[in-house]
Structure formats: structure tokens, C-alpha cells
Design a protein around this motif. Structure first.
Motif, PDB file in Angstrom:
ATOM      1  N   THR A  57      50.841  76.544  31.211  1.00 61.62           N
ATOM      2  CA  THR A  57      49.554  77.215  31.444  1.00 61.62           C
ATOM      3  C   THR A  57      49.655  78.686  31.069  1.00 61.62           C
ATOM      4  N   GLY A  58      49.076  79.053  29.934  1.00 63.96           N
ATOM      5  CA  GLY A  58      49.089  80.449  29.498  1.00 63.96           C
ATOM      6  C   GLY A  58      50.397  80.889  28.885  1.00 63.96           C
ATOM      7  N   VAL A  59      51.408  80.035  28.910  1.00 70.10           N
ATOM      8  CA  VAL A  59      52.723  80.333  28.329  1.00 70.10           C
ATOM      9  C   VAL A  59      53.252  79.047  27.710  1.00 70.10           C
ATOM     10  N   ALA A  60      54.270  79.193  26.855  1.00 67.00           N
ATOM     11  CA  ALA A  60      54.896  78.008  26.288  1.00 67.00           C
ATOM     12  C   ALA A  60      55.592  77.217  27.395  1.00 67.00           C
ATOM     13  N   ARG A  61      55.469  75.913  27.349  1.00 66.70           N
ATOM     14  CA  ARG A  61      56.100  75.072  28.359  1.00 66.70           C
ATOM     15  C   ARG A  61      57.615  75.195  28.276  1.00 66.70           C
ATOM     16  N   ASP A  62      58.259  75.457  29.409  1.00 70.32           N
ATOM     17  CA  ASP A  62      59.710  75.660  29.436  1.00 70.32           C
ATOM     18  C   ASP A  62      60.217  75.263  30.823  1.00 70.32           C
ATOM     19  N   ALA A  63      60.642  73.994  30.950  1.00 70.77           N
ATOM     20  CA  ALA A  63      61.058  73.486  32.260  1.00 70.77           C
ATOM     21  C   ALA A  63      62.317  74.178  32.772  1.00 70.77           C
ATOM     22  N   GLU A  64      63.232  74.530  31.874  1.00 71.61           N
ATOM     23  CA  GLU A  64      64.462  75.207  32.317  1.00 71.61           C
ATOM     24  C   GLU A  64      64.142  76.572  32.906  1.00 71.61           C
ATOM     25  N   ALA A  65      63.287  77.324  32.218  1.00 69.62           N
ATOM     26  CA  ALA A  65      62.895  78.634  32.738  1.00 69.62           C
ATOM     27  C   ALA A  65      62.121  78.483  34.045  1.00 69.62           C
ATOM     28  N   ALA A  66      61.287  77.457  34.134  1.00 67.28           N
ATOM     29  CA  ALA A  66      60.535  77.212  35.372  1.00 67.28           C
ATOM     30  C   ALA A  66      61.484  77.008  36.537  1.00 67.28           C
ATOM     31  N   CYS A  67      62.494  76.167  36.314  1.00 66.55           N
ATOM     32  CA  CYS A  67      63.447  75.903  37.404  1.00 66.55           C
ATOM     33  C   CYS A  67      64.198  77.169  37.798  1.00 66.55           C
ATOM     34  N   ARG A  68      64.523  78.007  36.820  1.00 63.29           N
ATOM     35  CA  ARG A  68      65.215  79.264  37.151  1.00 63.29           C
ATOM     36  C   ARG A  68      64.358  80.132  38.054  1.00 63.29           C
ATOM     37  N   TRP A  69      63.051  80.201  37.791  1.00 61.57           N
ATOM     38  CA  TRP A  69      62.168  81.001  38.637  1.00 61.57           C
ATOM     39  C   TRP A  69      62.045  80.391  40.028  1.00 61.57           C
ATOM     40  N   PHE A  70      62.010  79.082  40.113  1.00 60.96           N
ATOM     41  CA  PHE A  70      61.969  78.445  41.435  1.00 60.96           C
ATOM     42  C   PHE A  70      63.236  78.771  42.222  1.00 60.96           C
ATOM     43  N   VAL A  71      64.370  78.767  41.541  1.00 56.53           N
ATOM     44  CA  VAL A  71      65.634  79.090  42.210  1.00 56.53           C
ATOM     45  C   VAL A  71      65.623  80.537  42.695  1.00 56.53           C
ATOM     46  N   ILE A  72      65.106  81.443  41.866  1.00 56.00           N
ATOM     47  CA  ILE A  72      65.034  82.857  42.254  1.00 56.00           C
ATOM     48  C   ILE A  72      64.186  83.005  43.520  1.00 56.00           C
ATOM     49  N   ALA A  73      63.040  82.324  43.541  1.00 59.91           N
ATOM     50  CA  ALA A  73      62.165  82.395  44.714  1.00 59.91           C
ATOM     51  C   ALA A  73      62.838  81.764  45.930  1.00 59.91           C
ATOM     52  N   ALA A  74      63.510  80.631  45.724  1.00 59.99           N
ATOM     53  CA  ALA A  74      64.189  79.955  46.831  1.00 59.99           C
ATOM     54  C   ALA A  74      65.290  80.833  47.408  1.00 59.99           C
ATOM     55  N   ASP A  75      66.076  81.458  46.525  1.00 56.25           N
ATOM     56  CA  ASP A  75      67.157  82.326  46.990  1.00 56.25           C
ATOM     57  C   ASP A  75      66.630  83.543  47.747  1.00 56.25           C
ATOM     58  N   ALA A  76      65.375  83.912  47.453  1.00 55.73           N
ATOM     59  CA  ALA A  76      64.757  85.047  48.150  1.00 55.73           C
ATOM     60  C   ALA A  76      64.103  84.625  49.467  1.00 55.73           C
ATOM     61  N   GLY A  77      64.168  83.331  49.776  1.00 56.28           N
ATOM     62  CA  GLY A  77      63.633  82.873  51.054  1.00 56.28           C
ATOM     63  C   GLY A  77      62.303  82.158  51.008  1.00 56.28           C
ATOM     64  N   SER A  78      61.823  81.818  49.814  1.00 50.13           N
ATOM     65  CA  SER A  78      60.536  81.134  49.694  1.00 50.13           C
ATOM     66  C   SER A  78      60.710  79.635  49.919  1.00 50.13           C
ATOM     67  N   LEU A  79      60.030  79.084  50.928  1.00 46.79           N
ATOM     68  CA  LEU A  79      60.086  77.639  51.158  1.00 46.79           C
ATOM     69  C   LEU A  79      59.394  76.883  50.025  1.00 46.79           C
ATOM     70  N   ASP A  80      58.338  77.475  49.458  1.00 45.79           N
ATOM     71  CA  ASP A  80      57.715  76.858  48.289  1.00 45.79           C
ATOM     72  C   ASP A  80      58.734  76.738  47.156  1.00 45.79           C
ATOM     73  N   GLY A  81      59.531  77.781  46.980  1.00 47.23           N
ATOM     74  CA  GLY A  81      60.561  77.761  45.949  1.00 47.23           C
ATOM     75  C   GLY A  81      61.600  76.692  46.217  1.00 47.23           C
TER      76      GLY A  81
END
Length: 289
Positions: A57-81
Motif C-alpha cells: 500500500t503506497g510502497v513496493a511490497r516487501d515482506a522481509e522489510a515488513a517483518c523487520r519493522w514488526f520486530v522493531i515495534a515488538a522489541d520496543a514493547g508493542s503488542l501489535d508488533g
């Protein structure tokens, strides 16, 4: 709009109306704003930007990069992440499929009260090889998610009660849960509630809910729903089945167009990269002369 043009102080200074206006703009501009917020450490933006990368959505699809951002959010304490890292490991989005890791992530977020993690954990347990030995493990998490208003969990409780998984079947209670899920907007709950109302002889009400489920459902669901409704032999349900098949065709066409555009963008990027390379051989020939 680039990341560098949107500082953390600028993001913090934006009014709610300005943020809504920017996020409702075309996908590319919205993605730039969310990306900037993600780079500035805003956890919710990191999860949203990961989802944008996952969906393209609005960017090129990139599942690996998506997962990296989820990990960053999770490591910062985001339950959504944490929940989305679990999804990546369950579905193999950007990482190898690892159900044990998916369950570990889901349990971590579910234990802290995250409703979607509770639902995802319960769904994982339903699909496990040992589900029949102890259905109550999954039902426990569906109930916890349903208590927080998750309509998909409500639909699954209805399925447990209708099928008699781990306890005697209770069709009346199942219908109540399907109705709650339907009113909550879950398309599977809407379909199951419509199915039970049709079986009860309330054909007109059933048709309304069947139609709603088709409009809300994803393509795979619509494909299966079309088959089931066509098998009924009811002309009114056949019309709804035809609509379901139309939605599948529209989704397939949209997917094909998205893939075509992605291929064009990739080809253009490669061509641009080739054209920017220096032609060293010709320069060496000039120097030799």
C-alpha cells in the motif's frame, strides 16, 4: 514527500486534522508520512508501515522489510508488533514458516491481553495435530478474545457449540454466538448465522445476511461461499452466489493489474540503474589514444 522532510518535532506538532488529511491523501504520500513516523520511533507507525509493506500500500511490497519493522515495534514493547511477528512466522511472510515461534509470540501478546493474539493463538491450536485431544485449550483463548469484543472469536465459539467440540453440541447457543459475530461485522459469522436462519425457515432474513457476508468477505471466502450457495438449488441464493463469483473475478483482475504494475516498476528501476552506470571501457579507450 521524503523521510528527511518530516522531523519528529514536526510530527508531534501536527494537529489531528492535519494528520488525518495527510493520511487520507494518495497512498504514496500517506506511506511517506507513516514511514517518517516509524523512523522517528513511533511504535504504532512502525506496525502500520510494516503492514503497508506487507500489502504493498503506497510502497513496493516487501515482506522481509515488513517483518523487520514488526520486530522493531515488538522489541520496543508493542503488542501489535509482537502479534504481527507471530503472523509472519505462521504464514511465512518474509521469514521461514515456524509455527513454534509463531505460538511463542502469540502467547506472549495474548498473555498481556492482546485480543488478536488471543484469537490467532486459538486458531493455531485449532489447526494443531493434537486439537481433538484437548479442544478446551483453543476455546479458552477464543473466549478471552470474544470478551474483548473480537467478532471472529465469537464466530468460532459458535462453531465449537454447533459441532460439539469438547462438549455436547448446543445449536441454540451456537446461533446466539453466530448472531453476535454477524452484528460485529465478521463475514464468516454473518454467513454461519445466515445458514442457521435458512435452516430455521427464515429464508428472507438469511438472504440478507448471506449478501452481507459476500460484500465483506475476502476472495477465498467468496469462492467457497459461491460453491455452497449454488449447491442449494434456491434461485435467490444463486443470485447471491453469482455476486460472490463476480467479486472473485474483480479481485483476481485487481491482483493481476497490481502484479503487472509491480513488474513494470521493477523493470523501470532496473533500467534506471543500468543507465546510471559509468561506461568505463570507452573512457579507457580515450585515455589510451
Amino acid at each position: 514527500m521524503s523521510d528527511e522532510r518530516i522531523s519528529y518535532s514536526a510530527l508531534k506538532g501536527m494537529s489531528a486534522d492535519e494528520l488525518r488529511a495527510r493520511l487520507s491523501a494518495e497512498p504514496g504520500r500517506s506511506a511517506a508520512l507513516v514511514r517518517a513516523a516509524a523512523h522517528n520511533g513511533i511504535k504504532s507507525a512502525q506496525v502500520v508501515f510494516g503492514q503497508m509493506l506487507l500489502d504493498g500500500t503506497g510502497v513496493a511490497r516487501d515482506a522481509e522489510a515488513a517483518c523487520r519493522w514488526f520486530v522493531i515495534a515488538a522489541d520496543a514493547g508493542s503488542l501489535d508488533g509482537v502479534n504481527m511477528v507471530g503472523r509472519c512466522h505462521e504464514k511465512g511472510w518474509g521469514v521461514p514458516c515456524d509455527l513454534a515461534e509463531a505460538e511463542r509470540r502469540y502467547r506472549a501478546a495474548a498473555g498481556d491481553g492482546h485480543a488478536w493474539a488471543q484469537f490467532n493463538l486459538a486458531s493455531l491450536l485449532v489447526n494443531a495435530d493434537d486439537f481433538a485431544a484437548d479442544p478446551a485449550r483453543a476455546l479458552h483463548w477464543f473466549v478471552r478474545a470474544a470478551r474483548q469484543g473480537n467478532p471472529k472469536a465469537m464466530a468460532m465459539i459458535g462453531r465449537f457449540l454447533e459441532q460439539g467440540w469438547g462438549r455436547p453440541a448446543d445449536p441454540v447457543a451456537a446461533r446466539r454466538w453466530y448472531r453476535r459475530a454477524a452484528l460485529g461485522g465478521d463475514y464468516r459469522g454473518q454467513f454461519d448465522y445466515a445458514r442457521t436462519r435458512y435452516e430455521d425457515g427464515a429464508a428472507e432474513e438469511a438472504r440478507v445476511w448471506f449478501a452481507r457476508s459476500i460484500e465483506a468477505g475476502v476472495p477465498d471466502f467468496c469462492r467457497l461461499a459461491a460453491e455452497g450457495l449454488s449447491a442449494s438449488g434456491d434461485p435467490a441464493l444463486q443470485a447471491i452466489a453469482d455476486r460472490a463469483s463476480e467479486r472473485v473475478r474483480q479481485a483476481d483482475a485487481a491482483q493481476a493489474e497490481a502484479e503487472r504494475r509491480a513488474a513494470q516498476e521493477m523493470a523501470a528501476a532496473r533500467a534506471a540503474a543500468r543507465s546510471s552506470r559509468p561506461r568505463r571501457g570507452f573512457g579507457r579507450w580515450l585515455r589510451m589514444r
